[in-house]
Design an enzyme around this catalytic site. Structure first.
Site, mmCIF file in Angstrom:
data_model
loop_
_atom_site.group_PDB
_atom_site.id
_atom_site.type_symbol
_atom_site.label_atom_id
_atom_site.label_comp_id
_atom_site.label_asym_id
_atom_site.label_seq_id
_atom_site.Cartn_x
_atom_site.Cartn_y
_atom_site.Cartn_z
ATOM 1 N N CYS B 35 -50.908 -21.621 11.867
ATOM 2 C CA CYS B 35 -49.889 -21.867 12.884
ATOM 3 C C CYS B 35 -49.460 -20.584 13.576
ATOM 4 O O CYS B 35 -48.765 -20.616 14.575
ATOM 5 C CB CYS B 35 -48.673 -22.527 12.271
ATOM 6 S SG CYS B 35 -48.967 -24.232 11.853
ATOM 7 N N CYS B 105 -39.091 -19.883 16.272
ATOM 8 C CA CYS B 105 -38.902 -18.864 15.234
ATOM 9 C C CYS B 105 -37.570 -19.070 14.518
ATOM 10 O O CYS B 105 -37.472 -18.885 13.305
ATOM 11 C CB CYS B 105 -38.944 -17.459 15.838
ATOM 12 S SG CYS B 105 -40.518 -17.055 16.584
#
Lengths: 390, 274
Positions: B35, B105
C-alpha cells in the site's frame, strides 16, 4: 547551499548560448516572420536556420520538421494525424511504459471506439517485440512506441521495431523526447514516420517542441489555422523559442560525445557507489541498453517521497517513481509494468544527469544518500523485520 | 511539490518517539508495503490506564512519518478513554493541516491507535469488519462508510484521499459512490425523480443538478463546469479552471459528472466535453 540538479529528464537548464541567441528576438527583432517587410522577413531567415539545425540533429531534412509547443503536442499531433488520415482503421498499438502524452491519448481512443493493444515490457524494461509482431494487423492505424523511457532510461531497439511495423505498411511514431540529444540518431535509416522531440529536455526553454514527419507521410494538422509550418500547424511562430531550439540542437550534437563518455562515467560512478554503500538496493532497468544520463535505483523498505524531501535538505534534486510524490496512490506505471516488487518500487529514485553535472555534485549524492536511507530504514517497521529474518 | 506546514516538516525531519517498546502493553499494526505506507504503534500503559509511553515505526512518505510522530506526542499522558477519542482530524490539526491527498496518513494514525488500544492486555487485535470494496488497497465498506460519515466526504476523490479506496484500478468507483450516496441519503432523503421527463424538464433538471451538486464539488478543486448544450441524451459541457488542464478530467467527467447526472436526472445521459 548549492543546488545539485540531477533531474534533467524532468527539465534542463537553458544553456547560456541558447538564451543569448534568443534574447534579441524578444527585444530588437520582434517582427512577424510572415510579414512582407524586411524587418519581419529577416526573422523568417533565422527560422530557416533553426529548422536546419533541428533537422540536422536527427538526420532529417528541414521540410520534415514542424515546430510545436511541446513534446505532448508533437505526440498528440502525430497520433491524431495517423488516426484521422486512416479513418477506416480502428486499432492502435502502444507500450505499457509510455509517457502520459501518449498513454492517456491512447486511453482516450480506447474509450471512443478504438481497440488499443498495449505491448508489455519484461522485468528489465525491455519491450516484448514478439508480442508487438503478433498484434500488428491490417486494421492498425498507428504504432506509437517511445525511443527511450524517461524513468528507467531503457532504450528500445527502434530500428528493429520500425522495420517490423513498416513491413506491414503501418504508420510508426516514436516519442523520442528523452532520446534526442543523448544517443546518436539518423532517422533516414530508422524508417520512422513521425518522431516527437521537446526543447526543454535539451537545454532549450519550456514551451517549444518539434515533430518530424517523414516526407510523403499522410498528415492532418492538429492546429488548423494560418499557413505557418506549411499549413501543418497554424499559429504565429514562437520565434525566440524556435531559435533557441535550433541553437540547443546544434549544441546537443556537439555534446553528444561528452554525454556518452564523461556524463555516462559520472552516472556509472553514482550508481556503483550507491549500490556499494547501501545494502538492499538495485538498479531498475536493463543496464546494457540505457540512456547514458539516467539511473533509477530502488531502495528497499523506504518510501521515495521521504527520500526526496531529505535529499532536498542538501539541495539535491531528483525524482521518484513513488506514488506519494504524484498524489496518486500507486507507484509509477513504468515500474509496475516492469514488475518491480513493492518492497523497492515505492522507494525508487531517478537521478538524471546532464553535461552541466559535475563530479562534486555526484559526490554530494554519494555522501548524503547512505545516511538518509539508513535513517529512514531505522524508522521503517519492515527493515527491522527484514534484519531479524536475516 | 507538496505544501507541507512547518510542523509537518519538523515532525518528518525530527520524528519524536521512534522505535519499539519492549513488553509493550498494546501494539497496533496497520498498512502494508504494497500500500505504500505502514505504521506500528507501541503503547505502555500504567495502572491507571494512562499512556506512559508511546513509540512508533513507520514506512511511508513525509506526512505518514509526521502523522505518526504527532500521534505519539498527542497520546502520551492521556488516559485510554481520552486517547480513543482522538480523530484523524485531530492529528491533521495538530500538524497545522495536511494536503487533502495526504489525509489517509492521519487516518492510518487513528487506525493504529485503535488497534493498539484494543490490543492492550493481550486482547486480540480487533478484526476489520465488513466487505472489501476496494481490492487494490483492501478497504471495506464499513471503513469507507465511517470515513464518509466522520469527515463529511462527498466525492469518490475525497474517499480516496482519506482511506485510499478507489485509488488503484478504479473498478470499485460505482460501489464507493453508492456508499457516499447512502450515507448522504441518511441525512437528506433522496429526491423523488419524475418517471418520464419532457425535454424542458430534463434540461432544467440537468442545470439544477450541475449548479447544486456538481459545480460546488469541482470548485473545491479549483475547477468549474458549464452546460453548453443538451441534444437528446447527450449533455455537452465545458470544463474550465483546474478541470480543463487536469489530466484526470476525463475521469472527472465520466465517473463523477456523468454518474451524478445519470443518478439524479435520467440514466440514459451521456456527458461529453466540448
Amino acid at each position: 547551499m548549492n543546488t545539485v540538479y540531477l533531474d534533467n529528464n524532468a527539465t534542463t537548464k537553458v544553456a547560456d548560448k541558447v538564451l543569448d541567441e534568443m534574447l534579441p528576438y524578444f527585444s530588437d527583432f520582434y517582427g512577424n516572420p510572415s510579414s512582407m517587410h524586411a524587418f519581419g522577413g529577416n526573422v523568417g531567415k533565422k527560422l530557416v536556420e533553426a529548422r536546419e539545425k533541428t533537422a540536422a540533429l536527427i538526420g532529417a531534412i528541414p521540410e520534415e520538421i514542424i515546430f510545436t509547443s511541446c513534446g505532448t503536442e508533437s505526440d498528440s499531433t502525430a497520433i491524431r494525424a495517423a488516426v484521422q488520415s486512416n479513418p477506416e482503421k480502428k486499432h492502435i498499438i502502444t507500450s505499457r511504459v509510455e509517457h502520459p502524452a501518449v498513454k492517456n491519448l491512447c486511453e482516450h481512443y480506447a474509450k471512443n471506439g478504438y481497440r488499443v493493444t498495449v505491448v508489455p515490457v519484461d522485468s528489465m524494461g525491455n519491450l516484448d517485440l514478439e508480442y508487438l509482431r503478433q498484434h500488428l494487423t491490417d486494421d492498425t492505424a498507428i504504432v506509437s512506441i517511445m525511443w527511450a523511457n524517461n524513468e528507467s532510461g531503457v532504450i528500445f531497439p527502434i530500428h528493429e521495431i520500425s522495420k517490423m511495423v513498416k513491413e506491414r505498411g503501418i504508420v510508426f511514431h516514436t516519442d523520442a523526447v528523452q532520446a534526442v540529444g543523448k544517443i546518436p540518431m539518423n532517422i533516414q535509416d530508422a524508417g520512422i514516420d513521425m518522431l516527437s522531440l521537446s526543447g526543454h529536455k535539451i537545454h532549450a526553454p519550456k514551451g517549444i517542441g518539434a515533430l518530424y514527419v517523414k516526407k510523403g507521410t499522410k498528415f492532418f494538422p492538429y492546429m488548423i489555422g494560418g499557413h505557418q509550418e506549411n499549413g501543418r500547424r497554424g499559429g504565429t511562430e514562437n520565434v525566440p523559442s524556435i531559435i533557441g531550439l535550433g541553437k540547443a540542437c546544434e549544441l546537443a550534437a556537439e555534446h553528444l560525445e561528452e554525454i556518452n563518455t564523461r556524463v555516462k562515467e559520472l552516472r556509472d560512478t553514482l550508481e556503483n557507489e550507491l549500490l556499494n554503500r547501501i545494502p538492499n538496493a538495485a538498479i531498475n532497468g536493463n543496464k546494457d541498453a540505457r540512456l547514458p544520463n539516467t539511473t533509477s535505483v530502488g531502495f528497499e523498505y523506504v518510501e521515495g517521497e521521504a527520500i526526496l524531501l531529505m535529499l532536498d535538505q542538501f539541495g539535491i534534486c531528483a525524482s521518484s517513481g513513488s506514488a506519494c510524490t504524484s498524489g496518486s496512490l500507486e507507484p509509477s506505471h513504468v515500474l509496475r509494468a516492469m514488475g518491480v516488487p513493492f518492497t523497492s518500487a515505492h522507494g525508487s529514485i531517478r537521478f538524471s544527469l546532464s553535461t552541466y553535472t559535475s563530479s562534486e555534485e555526484i559526490n554530494s549524492v554519494i555522501d548524503n544518500m547512505p545516511p538518509i536511507i539508513e535513517k529512514l530504514r531505522e524508522l521503517s517497521p519492515f527493515w527491522k523485520k527484514k534484519k531479524a529474518a536475516g | 511539490m507538496w505544501e507541507y506546514t512547518d510542523k509537518v516538516r519538523d515532525h518528518f525531519l525530527n520524528p519524536r518517539n521512534v522505535g519499539e517498546i519492549e513488553n509493550a502493553d498494546g501494539v497496533g499494526e496497520v498498512g502494508s508495503l504494497a500500500c505504500g505506507d505502514a505504521l506500528t504503534l507501541y503503547l505502555k500503559v500504567d495502572d491507571n490506564k494512562t499512556i506512559e509511553d508511546a513509540k512508533f515505526q513507520t514506512f511511508g512518505c513525509a506526512s505518514a512519518i509526521a502523522s505518526s510522530s504527532a500521534l505519539t506526542e498527542m497520546i502520551k499522558g492521556k488516559t485510554l478513554d481520552e486517547a480513543i477519542k482522538i480523530t484523524n482530524d485531530d492529528i491533521a490539526a495538530y500538524l497545522g493541516g495536511l494536503p487533502k491527498e495526504k489525509m489517509h496518513c492521519s487516518v492510518m494514525g487513528r487506525d493504529a491507535l485503535e488497534a493498539a488500544i484494543s490490543n492492550i492486555d493481550g486482547k486480540p487485535v480487533k478484526k476489520v469488519e465488513g466487505e472489501i470494496v476496494c481490492e487494490c488497497f483492501g478497504v471495506t465498506d464499513l471503513e469507507i462508510e465511517r470515513a464518509v460519515r466522520e469527515n463529511g466526504l462527498k466525492t469518490i476523490e475525497d474517499v480516496t484521499s482519506y482511506v485510499k479506496a478507489g485509488g488503484g484500478c478504479e473498478k470499485c468507483h460505482d460501489n464507493i459512490q453508492k456508499i457516499i450516496d447512502n450515507s448522504l441519503g441518511n441525512e437528506t432523503p433522496v429526491e423523488q425523480k419524475p418517471l418520464k421527463l419532457t425535454n424542458i424538464q430534463k434540461i432544467k433538471l440537468i442545470e439544477e443538478t450541475l449548479q447544486r451538486e456538481i459545480k460546488p464539488a469541482l470548485e473545491k478543486d479549483g475547477g468549474g463546469i458549464e452546460l453548453v448544450d443538451v441534444e437528446g441524451d447527450t449533455v455537452s459541457v465545458k470544463l474550465y479552471g483546474a478541470c480543463a488542464t487536469c489530466s484526470a478530467s476525463q475521469v472527472t467527467l465520466k465517473h463523477y459528472v456523468e454518474s451524478k447526472l445519470k443518478e439524479l436526472v435520467t440514466p440514459e445521459l451521456v456527458v461529453e466535453e466540448v
